[in-house]
Design a protein around this motif. Sequence first.
Motif, short mmCIF file in Angstrom:
data_model
loop_
_atom_site.label_atom_id
_atom_site.label_comp_id
_atom_site.label_asym_id
_atom_site.label_seq_id
_atom_site.Cartn_x
_atom_site.Cartn_y
_atom_site.Cartn_z
N TYR A 1 40.74 6.44 -5.10
CA TYR A 1 39.71 6.92 -4.19
C TYR A 1 40.38 7.62 -3.03
O TYR A 1 41.42 7.18 -2.53
CB TYR A 1 38.87 5.75 -3.68
CG TYR A 1 38.03 6.04 -2.45
CD1 TYR A 1 36.81 6.69 -2.57
CD2 TYR A 1 38.48 5.67 -1.18
CE1 TYR A 1 36.04 6.96 -1.44
CE2 TYR A 1 37.71 5.93 -0.06
CZ TYR A 1 36.49 6.58 -0.19
OH TYR A 1 35.74 6.85 0.92
N ASN B 1 34.86 11.11 -0.44
CA ASN B 1 34.05 10.89 -1.63
C ASN B 1 34.71 11.34 -2.93
O ASN B 1 34.01 11.72 -3.87
CB ASN B 1 32.69 11.56 -1.48
CG ASN B 1 32.80 13.04 -1.14
OD1 ASN B 1 33.89 13.61 -1.16
ND2 ASN B 1 31.68 13.67 -0.82
N GLY C 1 32.74 15.02 -5.25
CA GLY C 1 31.87 15.28 -4.11
C GLY C 1 30.73 16.23 -4.44
O GLY C 1 29.75 16.31 -3.71
N LYS D 1 24.34 13.04 -2.98
CA LYS D 1 25.80 13.09 -3.07
C LYS D 1 26.42 11.76 -2.73
O LYS D 1 27.48 11.41 -3.23
CB LYS D 1 26.35 14.17 -2.13
CG LYS D 1 26.05 15.59 -2.59
CD LYS D 1 26.69 16.61 -1.66
CE LYS D 1 26.43 18.03 -2.13
NZ LYS D 1 27.05 19.03 -1.24
N SER D 2 25.78 11.01 -1.87
CA SER D 2 26.36 9.72 -1.46
C SER D 2 26.37 8.72 -2.60
O SER D 2 27.11 7.75 -2.57
CB SER D 2 25.56 9.14 -0.29
OG SER D 2 24.21 8.94 -0.66
N ALA E 1 29.70 7.70 -4.35
CA ALA E 1 30.62 6.70 -3.81
C ALA E 1 30.36 5.36 -4.48
O ALA E 1 29.23 4.97 -4.72
CB ALA E 1 30.44 6.58 -2.30
N SER F 1 33.52 1.38 -1.14
CA SER F 1 33.93 2.54 -0.34
C SER F 1 33.10 2.53 0.93
O SER F 1 32.10 1.82 1.03
CB SER F 1 33.72 3.84 -1.12
OG SER F 1 32.34 4.13 -1.26
N GLN G 1 31.09 4.83 2.16
CA GLN G 1 29.74 5.32 1.93
C GLN G 1 28.92 4.30 1.14
O GLN G 1 27.73 4.09 1.42
CB GLN G 1 29.78 6.65 1.20
CG GLN G 1 30.35 7.80 2.02
CD GLN G 1 30.21 9.13 1.32
OE1 GLN G 1 29.39 9.30 0.43
NE2 GLN G 1 31.04 10.08 1.71
#
Length: 229
Positions: free
Chosen positions: A65, A69, A87, A110-111, A114, A118, A120
């Motif tokens: 990671y 993202n 991402g 988009k979140s 994650a 993480s 997010q």
Amino acid sequence: MQKRCCFALMIAFSVSFLMAPAAQEIVTADKFLAQVGDVYNSIKDYQARLKISSGKNDMEGTIIYRAPNLIRMDFSVPQEQVIVYNGEVLMVYLPEYRAILRQEVAGESKSTGATFASSQGLVLLRRNYLPAYQTGPDPVPLDDKNPTPVVKLVLTRRNVSEGFREIRLSVEPQSKLIYRIEARTVADELIIFNFSNIVLNQGIPEGRFAYDAPASANVYNNFLFKSSN
């Protein structure tokens, strides 16, 4: 003289008694989860061994990671299976079917790229789930076979639209790193993520998240939902 000494001792005892609760601050489950989020928010990159169990199916591999993202999972079980999120696009390579599942992710969605482990992912958990201690704030063994001390949290969904009915986190109390995630779906399926051999901030380059799938593989676009582009 004796009366003065007794009076002084009473004052000292009273002050220490009144100050004791302030010295032992109670850390609520929500505050503990916030502390975990702060730690993950400070992580630039990490690498770990990952094992995913669901029913009789097990998956094993390595996860890397890079904030904010970028995620990549290379599996040894199933061999050569890969999951990459850059991402913008989520891509899953299934070697058994010589297939590439490709999903463009736009807007607030988009979140979702994650993982729970993480910064997010933890923001989403605090927003959408209500945390509580499973057995209290004191550390307990991870399980019967692993004596690693962890604090266990139970997260229940705030509304029925969440895909997981309940999520349990096992967190190492000193590092605040997540060692296990147990997620129960609305269909009562239990999915367990185990993290081990965690290495932080080793300077993982962005190029490690690039993936060139075999040219012979068939590509299936937007397999989860239609792209908004």
